[in-house]
Design a protein around this motif. Structure first.
Motif, PDB file in Angstrom:
ATOM      1  N   GLU A  98       0.827  -1.211   0.000  1.00 51.53           N
ATOM      2  CA  GLU A  98       0.000   0.000   0.000  1.00 51.53           C
ATOM      3  C   GLU A  98       0.862   1.261   0.000  1.00 51.53           C
ATOM      4  O   GLU A  98       0.523   2.258  -0.645  1.00 51.53           O
ATOM      5  N   ALA A  99       1.985   1.215   0.710  1.00 53.96           N
ATOM      6  CA  ALA A  99       2.903   2.359   0.694  1.00 53.96           C
ATOM      7  C   ALA A  99       3.436   2.589  -0.717  1.00 53.96           C
ATOM      8  O   ALA A  99       3.579   3.735  -1.159  1.00 53.96           O
ATOM      9  N   MET A 100       3.722   1.504  -1.441  1.00 48.23           N
ATOM     10  CA  MET A 100       4.170   1.624  -2.829  1.00 48.23           C
ATOM     11  C   MET A 100       3.082   2.251  -3.703  1.00 48.23           C
ATOM     12  O   MET A 100       3.357   3.090  -4.558  1.00 48.23           O
ATOM     13  N   LEU A 101       1.843   1.844  -3.477  1.00 52.51           N
ATOM     14  CA  LEU A 101       0.732   2.421  -4.236  1.00 52.51           C
ATOM     15  C   LEU A 101       0.613   3.923  -3.987  1.00 52.51           C
ATOM     16  O   LEU A 101       0.347   4.696  -4.914  1.00 52.51           O
ATOM     17  N   GLN A 102       0.815   4.322  -2.740  1.00 56.55           N
ATOM     18  CA  GLN A 102       0.755   5.756  -2.439  1.00 56.55           C
ATOM     19  C   GLN A 102       1.859   6.517  -3.152  1.00 56.55           C
ATOM     20  O   GLN A 102       1.719   7.707  -3.431  1.00 56.55           O
ATOM     21  N   GLY A 103       2.939   5.825  -3.459  1.00 55.80           N
ATOM     22  CA  GLY A 103       4.029   6.445  -4.217  1.00 55.80           C
ATOM     23  C   GLY A 103       3.904   6.255  -5.709  1.00 55.80           C
ATOM     24  O   GLY A 103       4.829   6.598  -6.460  1.00 55.80           O
ATOM     25  N   GLY A 104       2.784   5.685  -6.178  1.00 52.46           N
ATOM     26  CA  GLY A 104       2.554   5.517  -7.604  1.00 52.46           C
ATOM     27  C   GLY A 104       3.206   4.292  -8.216  1.00 52.46           C
ATOM     28  O   GLY A 104       3.227   4.148  -9.439  1.00 52.46           O
ATOM     29  N   GLU A 105       3.722   3.382  -7.385  1.00 47.26           N
ATOM     30  CA  GLU A 105       4.413   2.192  -7.901  1.00 47.26           C
ATOM     31  C   GLU A 105       3.438   1.018  -7.990  1.00 47.26           C
ATOM     32  O   GLU A 105       3.507   0.058  -7.225  1.00 47.26           O
ATOM     33  N   ALA A 106       2.542   1.084  -8.962  1.00 49.90           N
ATOM     34  CA  ALA A 106       1.481   0.086  -9.069  1.00 49.90           C
ATOM     35  C   ALA A 106       2.027  -1.291  -9.441  1.00 49.90           C
ATOM     36  O   ALA A 106       1.630  -2.300  -8.843  1.00 49.90           O
ATOM     37  N   GLU A 107       2.900  -1.364 -10.432  1.00 52.11           N
ATOM     38  CA  GLU A 107       3.422  -2.666 -10.876  1.00 52.11           C
ATOM     39  C   GLU A 107       4.198  -3.355  -9.761  1.00 52.11           C
ATOM     40  O   GLU A 107       4.056  -4.563  -9.540  1.00 52.11           O
ATOM     41  N   GLU A 108       5.019  -2.587  -9.052  1.00 50.81           N
ATOM     42  CA  GLU A 108       5.820  -3.148  -7.967  1.00 50.81           C
ATOM     43  C   GLU A 108       4.914  -3.655  -6.842  1.00 50.81           C
ATOM     44  O   GLU A 108       5.158  -4.726  -6.263  1.00 50.81           O
ATOM     45  N   LEU A 124      -5.866  -4.220  -2.531  1.00 55.40           N
ATOM     46  CA  LEU A 124      -4.673  -3.560  -3.047  1.00 55.40           C
ATOM     47  C   LEU A 124      -4.442  -3.899  -4.520  1.00 55.40           C
ATOM     48  O   LEU A 124      -4.002  -3.036  -5.296  1.00 55.40           O
ATOM     49  N   ARG A 125      -4.748  -5.135  -4.924  1.00 54.23           N
ATOM     50  CA  ARG A 125      -4.665  -5.472  -6.349  1.00 54.23           C
ATOM     51  C   ARG A 125      -5.625  -4.601  -7.159  1.00 54.23           C
ATOM     52  O   ARG A 125      -5.291  -4.127  -8.257  1.00 54.23           O
ATOM     53  N   ALA A 126      -6.829  -4.431  -6.632  1.00 54.15           N
ATOM     54  CA  ALA A 126      -7.821  -3.606  -7.324  1.00 54.15           C
ATOM     55  C   ALA A 126      -7.339  -2.167  -7.459  1.00 54.15           C
ATOM     56  O   ALA A 126      -7.477  -1.547  -8.520  1.00 54.15           O
ATOM     57  N   LEU A 127      -6.763  -1.624  -6.396  1.00 55.72           N
ATOM     58  CA  LEU A 127      -6.254  -0.261  -6.444  1.00 55.72           C
ATOM     59  C   LEU A 127      -5.103  -0.136  -7.443  1.00 55.72           C
ATOM     60  O   LEU A 127      -4.994   0.865  -8.160  1.00 55.72           O
ATOM     61  N   ALA A 128      -4.259  -1.154  -7.496  1.00 55.60           N
ATOM     62  CA  ALA A 128      -3.148  -1.143  -8.455  1.00 55.60           C
ATOM     63  C   ALA A 128      -3.684  -1.169  -9.882  1.00 55.60           C
ATOM     64  O   ALA A 128      -3.196  -0.420 -10.760  1.00 55.60           O
ATOM     65  N   ALA A 129      -4.681  -2.008 -10.136  1.00 57.82           N
ATOM     66  CA  ALA A 129      -5.270  -2.078 -11.473  1.00 57.82           C
ATOM     67  C   ALA A 129      -5.930  -0.759 -11.853  1.00 57.82           C
ATOM     68  O   ALA A 129      -5.800  -0.285 -12.993  1.00 57.82           O
ATOM     69  N   ALA A 130      -6.644  -0.149 -10.904  1.00 60.15           N
ATOM     70  CA  ALA A 130      -7.279   1.146 -11.168  1.00 60.15           C
ATOM     71  C   ALA A 130      -6.236   2.213 -11.471  1.00 60.15           C
ATOM     72  O   ALA A 130      -6.428   3.053 -12.357  1.00 60.15           O
ATOM     73  N   MET A 131      -5.123   2.180 -10.749  1.00 62.98           N
ATOM     74  CA  MET A 131      -4.044   3.133 -10.978  1.00 62.98           C
ATOM     75  C   MET A 131      -3.461   2.971 -12.383  1.00 62.98           C
ATOM     76  O   MET A 131      -3.035   3.947 -13.019  1.00 62.98           O
ATOM     77  N   GLU A 132      -3.473   1.729 -12.881  1.00 62.33           N
ATOM     78  CA  GLU A 132      -2.967   1.440 -14.226  1.00 62.33           C
ATOM     79  C   GLU A 132      -4.025   1.694 -15.301  1.00 62.33           C
ATOM     80  O   GLU A 132      -3.755   1.531 -16.489  1.00 62.33           O
ATOM     81  N   GLY A 133      -5.227   2.076 -14.881  1.00 59.15           N
ATOM     82  CA  GLY A 133      -6.283   2.388 -15.835  1.00 59.15           C
ATOM     83  C   GLY A 133      -7.084   1.195 -16.316  1.00 59.15           C
ATOM     84  O   GLY A 133      -7.841   1.299 -17.277  1.00 59.15           O
ATOM     85  N   ASP A 134      -6.935   0.045 -15.657  1.00 55.13           N
ATOM     86  CA  ASP A 134      -7.669  -1.158 -16.054  1.00 55.13           C
ATOM     87  C   ASP A 134      -8.878  -1.325 -15.133  1.00 55.13           C
ATOM     88  O   ASP A 134      -8.832  -2.042 -14.127  1.00 55.13           O
ATOM     89  N   ASP A 135      -9.977  -0.680 -15.489  1.00 54.14           N
ATOM     90  CA  ASP A 135     -11.160  -0.689 -14.634  1.00 54.14           C
ATOM     91  C   ASP A 135     -11.795  -2.070 -14.537  1.00 54.14           C
ATOM     92  O   ASP A 135     -12.322  -2.452 -13.475  1.00 54.14           O
TER      93      ASP A 135
END
Length: 369
Positions: A98-108, A124-135
């Motif tokens: 989650e800390a990585m997601l807050q820093g924009g590191e979705a793939e990591e 967290l997987r869902a948030l990472a996918a949303a950050m990557e634009g895969d709704d």
């Protein structure tokens, strides 16, 4: 005398017992975190770490607090300290992701979650996918999390926010309902409840939820702005006026609250004060469309037509179908004697759903020339 000594002994017992029951800084930090008082939680846990800088429980709690405050970078540094202290476990992996997601590191973050199956991991997987634009993938992960083991409170509030951000009230409704069942008083639940009520056109419910947040965190900016907006729809000036004042005190340079303060002055008919306030923050006003429009309207009310046109013309060019902007610009043009131009500005509004008697009056004045 014997009685007085006896009473002294009795009275001393509760005090001694209380001294044994005092919470430690770590317990106080946990309590504050549970109450979502993050600043107090951070203060208490830092106090615990003064006694033992390698306390694994205190460091874990600190990382959780930092995440809650949106300080992902700091949380990663705390996790490094935990690693040096020999701590490990799935809960720390989730915090790191989650800390990585807050820093924009979705793939990591996504890679770090490989092999985990808890509800939190699916959130967290869902948030990472949303950050990557895969709704579609994000939606699938949120659904998978419903069937997973573990605490689902964050899963449902995150899913609700995901759908609300896309304006999909129907998709958000199930997640909001689940969040309300699991954690009705949590600030995150109150937020998604308020936002769903806004999409449903229920300012009464939305304002109630925002005000409940403000009872817990009085200077929460999004809650203040949300409450003001919804209370305005209800005509509750008596309730939102103090909120505007509170916002101005808490965020004195914030253009949103400056605009709202000026709007209140304009509502009261004090156009001079509204103009003076907006003029004081003129640079910020230029990048805030509604504040710029209000500034132009105040100049119109005070007879400063050319300055009003200079502010309003670019707004009307960018948003020709905005009824409020067109209305003000057409009135400015009428005052400048440019009747045909005023007619061309107001005519598209007359054909739209937002046409009013004022617009018809402006069009008639423009026609008469």
């Amino acid at each position: 005398m014997r009685f007085s000594h006896a009473f002294a002994g009795i009275l001393s017992l509760p005090l001694a017992a209380c001294s044994l029951l005092l919470d430690t800084p770590l317990e106080e930090a946990r309590d504050a975190l549970a109450e979502q008082d993050y600043f107090a939680a951070q203060e208490h846990v830092l106090g615990a770490l003064q006694d033992n800088a390698r306390d694994v429980d205190a460091l874990t709690l600190l990382a959780q607090i930092q995440l809650a405050m949106g300080q992902g970078g700091d949380a990663l540094l705390t996790l490094d300290r935990l690693e040096e202290a020999g701590a490990e476990g799935e809960h720390l992996t989730l915090i790191r992701a989650e800390a990585m997601l807050q820093g924009g590191e979705a793939e990591e973050a996504f890679a770090l979650l490989d092999g985990l199956a808890s509800a939190e991991s699916w959130r967290l997987r869902a948030l990472a996918a949303a950050m990557e634009g895969d709704d579609d993938e994000a939606t699938a992960h949120f659904i998978a999390g419903r069937e997973a083991e573990g605490d689902k409170r964050k899963l449902f509030t995150a899913a609700a926010s995901f759908h609300l951000n896309r304006g999909d009230a129907d998709a958000a409704r199930f997640a909001v309902g689940q969040a309300q069942q699991l954690a009705p008083d949590a600030i995150e639940t109150l937020f998604v409840s308020a936002r769903l009520a806004q999409l449903d056109g229920r300012p009464d419910l939305a304002s109630r939820a925002y005000l409940a947040i403000l009872e817990r965190t009085p200077n929460d900016r999004p809650a203040m702005l949300g409450a003001i907006q919804e209370l305005d729809k209800l005509g509750r000036v008596d309730v939102f006026e103090p909120l505007i004042e509170r916002g101005r005190q808490a965020y004195p340079e914030d253009i949103e609250f400056i605009y709202l303060d000026a709007s209140l002055l304009a509502f009261e008919g004090n156009w001079t004060a509204a103009r003076d306030l907006l003029q004081q923050y003129e640079t910020a006003v230029q990048s805030h469309d509604n504040a710029r429009g209000l500034y132009a309207q105040s100049l119109l009310a005070l007879g400063q037509y050319e300055q009003a046109r200079a502010l309003m013309a670019p707004l009307n060019r960018r948003f020709p179908n905005n009824a409020a902007y067109a209305r003000v610009y057409a009135r400015i043009l009428l005052e400048l004697g440019e009747h045909s131009q005023a007619a061309s500005v107001i005519t598209p509004i007359l054909r739209g759903p937002d046409a009013s008697e004022i617009d018809r009056d402006i069009a008639e004045r423009a026609r008469r020339g």
